[in-house]
Motif scaffolding. Structure first.
Motif, PDB file in Angstrom:
ATOM      1  N   TYR A  39       0.854  -1.183   0.000  1.00  0.00           N
ATOM      2  CA  TYR A  39       0.000   0.000   0.000  1.00  0.00           C
ATOM      3  C   TYR A  39       0.893   1.236   0.000  1.00  0.00           C
ATOM      4  CZ  TYR A  39      -3.260   3.452   1.947  1.00  0.00           C
ATOM      5  OH  TYR A  39      -4.024   4.561   2.169  1.00  0.00           O
ATOM      6  N   GLU A  40       0.558   2.186  -0.854  1.00  0.00           N
ATOM      7  CA  GLU A  40       1.303   3.442  -0.889  1.00  0.00           C
ATOM      8  C   GLU A  40       0.510   4.492  -0.108  1.00  0.00           C
ATOM      9  OE1 GLU A  40       3.124   6.767  -3.970  1.00  0.00           O
ATOM     10  OE2 GLU A  40       1.778   5.242  -4.739  1.00  0.00           O
ATOM     11  N   ALA A  41       1.020   4.853   1.048  1.00  0.00           N
ATOM     12  CA  ALA A  41       0.382   5.869   1.884  1.00  0.00           C
ATOM     13  C   ALA A  41       0.924   7.226   1.462  1.00  0.00           C
ATOM     14  CB  ALA A  41       0.689   5.608   3.355  1.00  0.00           C
ATOM     15  N   ARG A  42       0.063   8.034   0.895  1.00  0.00           N
ATOM     16  CA  ARG A  42       0.483   9.346   0.395  1.00  0.00           C
ATOM     17  C   ARG A  42       0.110  10.444   1.369  1.00  0.00           C
ATOM     18  NH1 ARG A  42      -2.222   8.483  -5.280  1.00  0.00           N
ATOM     19  NH2 ARG A  42      -0.955   6.755  -6.011  1.00  0.00           N
ATOM     20  N   ASP A  43       1.014  11.370   1.538  1.00  0.00           N
ATOM     21  CA  ASP A  43       0.758  12.557   2.349  1.00  0.00           C
ATOM     22  C   ASP A  43       0.726  13.732   1.381  1.00  0.00           C
ATOM     23  OD1 ASP A  43       0.807  14.805   3.971  1.00  0.00           O
ATOM     24  OD2 ASP A  43       2.074  13.854   5.480  1.00  0.00           O
ATOM     25  N   ALA A  44      -0.480  14.151   1.007  1.00  0.00           N
ATOM     26  CA  ALA A  44      -0.644  15.213   0.008  1.00  0.00           C
ATOM     27  C   ALA A  44      -0.075  16.544   0.502  1.00  0.00           C
ATOM     28  CB  ALA A  44      -2.117  15.370  -0.348  1.00  0.00           C
ATOM     29  N   GLU A  45      -0.150  16.775   1.790  1.00  0.00           N
ATOM     30  CA  GLU A  45       0.335  18.042   2.350  1.00  0.00           C
ATOM     31  C   GLU A  45       1.859  18.152   2.213  1.00  0.00           C
ATOM     32  OE1 GLU A  45      -0.278  21.743   3.893  1.00  0.00           O
ATOM     33  OE2 GLU A  45      -1.856  20.288   3.463  1.00  0.00           O
ATOM     34  N   ASP A  46       2.542  17.070   2.546  1.00  0.00           N
ATOM     35  CA  ASP A  46       4.014  17.066   2.478  1.00  0.00           C
ATOM     36  C   ASP A  46       4.526  16.603   1.117  1.00  0.00           C
ATOM     37  OD1 ASP A  46       3.942  17.828   5.097  1.00  0.00           O
ATOM     38  OD2 ASP A  46       4.397  15.826   5.880  1.00  0.00           O
ATOM     39  N   ASN A  47       3.620  16.134   0.257  1.00  0.00           N
ATOM     40  CA  ASN A  47       3.968  15.613  -1.058  1.00  0.00           C
ATOM     41  C   ASN A  47       4.979  14.469  -0.956  1.00  0.00           C
ATOM     42  OD1 ASN A  47       3.535  15.471  -3.787  1.00  0.00           O
ATOM     43  ND2 ASN A  47       5.130  16.960  -4.286  1.00  0.00           N
ATOM     44  N   THR A  48       4.737  13.581   0.010  1.00  0.00           N
ATOM     45  CA  THR A  48       5.602  12.417   0.212  1.00  0.00           C
ATOM     46  C   THR A  48       4.737  11.161   0.202  1.00  0.00           C
ATOM     47  OG1 THR A  48       5.387  12.559   2.619  1.00  0.00           O
ATOM     48  CG2 THR A  48       7.259  13.705   1.627  1.00  0.00           C
ATOM     49  N   SER A  49       5.376  10.030   0.068  1.00  0.00           N
ATOM     50  CA  SER A  49       4.655   8.767   0.172  1.00  0.00           C
ATOM     51  C   SER A  49       5.534   7.732   0.850  1.00  0.00           C
ATOM     52  CB  SER A  49       4.198   8.276  -1.197  1.00  0.00           C
ATOM     53  OG  SER A  49       5.284   8.120  -2.054  1.00  0.00           O
ATOM     54  N   GLU A  50       4.876   6.782   1.449  1.00  0.00           N
ATOM     55  CA  GLU A  50       5.556   5.724   2.180  1.00  0.00           C
ATOM     56  C   GLU A  50       4.917   4.408   1.762  1.00  0.00           C
ATOM     57  OE1 GLU A  50       5.888   4.212   6.825  1.00  0.00           O
ATOM     58  OE2 GLU A  50       4.806   6.031   6.349  1.00  0.00           O
ATOM     59  N   TYR A  51       5.737   3.398   1.473  1.00  0.00           N
ATOM     60  CA  TYR A  51       5.213   2.105   1.082  1.00  0.00           C
ATOM     61  C   TYR A  51       5.187   1.190   2.294  1.00  0.00           C
ATOM     62  CZ  TYR A  51       5.386   3.379  -3.803  1.00  0.00           C
ATOM     63  OH  TYR A  51       5.162   3.987  -5.009  1.00  0.00           O
ATOM     64  N   ILE A  52       4.018   0.646   2.556  1.00  0.00           N
ATOM     65  CA  ILE A  52       3.828  -0.318   3.625  1.00  0.00           C
ATOM     66  C   ILE A  52       3.591  -1.652   2.930  1.00  0.00           C
ATOM     67  CG2 ILE A  52       2.462  -0.916   5.664  1.00  0.00           C
ATOM     68  CD1 ILE A  52       3.728   1.913   5.786  1.00  0.00           C
ATOM     69  N   LYS A 114      -8.435  17.368   2.453  1.00  0.00           N
ATOM     70  CA  LYS A 114      -7.672  16.309   1.768  1.00  0.00           C
ATOM     71  C   LYS A 114      -7.836  14.985   2.497  1.00  0.00           C
ATOM     72  CE  LYS A 114      -4.426  19.342  -0.445  1.00  0.00           C
ATOM     73  NZ  LYS A 114      -3.091  19.759  -0.673  1.00  0.00           N
ATOM     74  N   ARG A 115      -8.240  15.067   3.741  1.00  0.00           N
ATOM     75  CA  ARG A 115      -8.448  13.861   4.522  1.00  0.00           C
ATOM     76  C   ARG A 115      -9.595  13.025   3.952  1.00  0.00           C
ATOM     77  NH1 ARG A 115      -9.898  13.702  10.958  1.00  0.00           N
ATOM     78  NH2 ARG A 115      -9.577  11.494  11.189  1.00  0.00           N
ATOM     79  N   ASN A 116     -10.568  13.670   3.294  1.00  0.00           N
ATOM     80  CA  ASN A 116     -11.737  12.971   2.784  1.00  0.00           C
ATOM     81  C   ASN A 116     -11.537  12.392   1.386  1.00  0.00           C
ATOM     82  OD1 ASN A 116     -13.166  13.477   5.109  1.00  0.00           O
ATOM     83  ND2 ASN A 116     -13.900  15.446   4.378  1.00  0.00           N
ATOM     84  N   GLN A 117     -10.409  12.615   0.760  1.00  0.00           N
ATOM     85  CA  GLN A 117     -10.165  12.068  -0.562  1.00  0.00           C
ATOM     86  C   GLN A 117     -10.015  10.546  -0.467  1.00  0.00           C
ATOM     87  OE1 GLN A 117      -6.714  14.043  -2.100  1.00  0.00           O
ATOM     88  NE2 GLN A 117      -7.862  15.831  -2.755  1.00  0.00           N
ATOM     89  N   GLU A 118     -10.400   9.868  -1.559  1.00  0.00           N
ATOM     90  CA  GLU A 118     -10.250   8.422  -1.606  1.00  0.00           C
ATOM     91  C   GLU A 118      -8.770   8.056  -1.557  1.00  0.00           C
ATOM     92  OE1 GLU A 118     -12.091   5.410  -1.710  1.00  0.00           O
ATOM     93  OE2 GLU A 118     -13.551   6.856  -1.018  1.00  0.00           O
TER      94      GLU A 118
END
Length: 163
Positions: A39-52, A114-118
């Protein structure tokens, strides 16, 4: 939960190893070489992503029967030995930083948080050997599949050369 998935895997391991050995002895056997549920957890605010990710090689080998693996459209997070990676990420990321982002969104007057985005959905990537070749396939959370599916999967090459 993650703890439940670990308990389930402990019960599945012996059967999975036995099936792996039996399948490897057949010419048309299906051996799951590597499988990752990710799963790619994206942080739209920081424009980063983390793979779990979760190694589910043994869980999938457990379900192989007579050189085949059939998977329905049931969400993979509900399969034995799996757990909902999205929930784990949301649970771990709850912090004051999250509250700050909500406040910033409100302060800007945005009606859409942005929290409510799919969120992006989890995926399952499977590398398997069959008939002397190695294949790789990636499917979505609710996407059904049948292995071997040599026409849909990417052939990586001869099993004696590809790991």
């Amino acid at each position: 939960t993650k703890a439940d998935a670990e308990k389930q895997l402990a019960l599945m391991e012996t059967v999975a190893e036995k099936k792996r050995f039996l399948e490897s002895q057949r010419r048309d056997g299906l051996v799951i070489m590597k499988a990752n549920y990710w799963y790619e957890a994206r942080d739209a605010e920081d424009n980063t992503s983390e793979y779990i990710s979760l190694d589910v090689t043994k869980q999938l080998q457990f379900w192989v029967s007579n050189g085949k693996l059939l998977a329905s459209a049931i969400p993979k997070s509900s399969w034995l030995g799996f757990y909902n990676l999205e929930t784990e990420v949301r649970h771990e990321s709850r912090s004051s930083k999250w509250d700050w982002r909500i406040w910033k969104c409100w302060k800007k007057g945005s009606s859409k948080s942005k929290r409510n985005q799919e969120p992006p959905e989890p995926h399952l990537t499977i590398r398997y050997s069959n008939n002397g070749n190695v294949y790789e396939l990636t499917v979505g959370e609710k996407e059904p599949f049948v292995l071997p599916c040599n026409e849909k999967a990417e052939c990586l090459g001869d099993a004696s050369f590809v790991e």
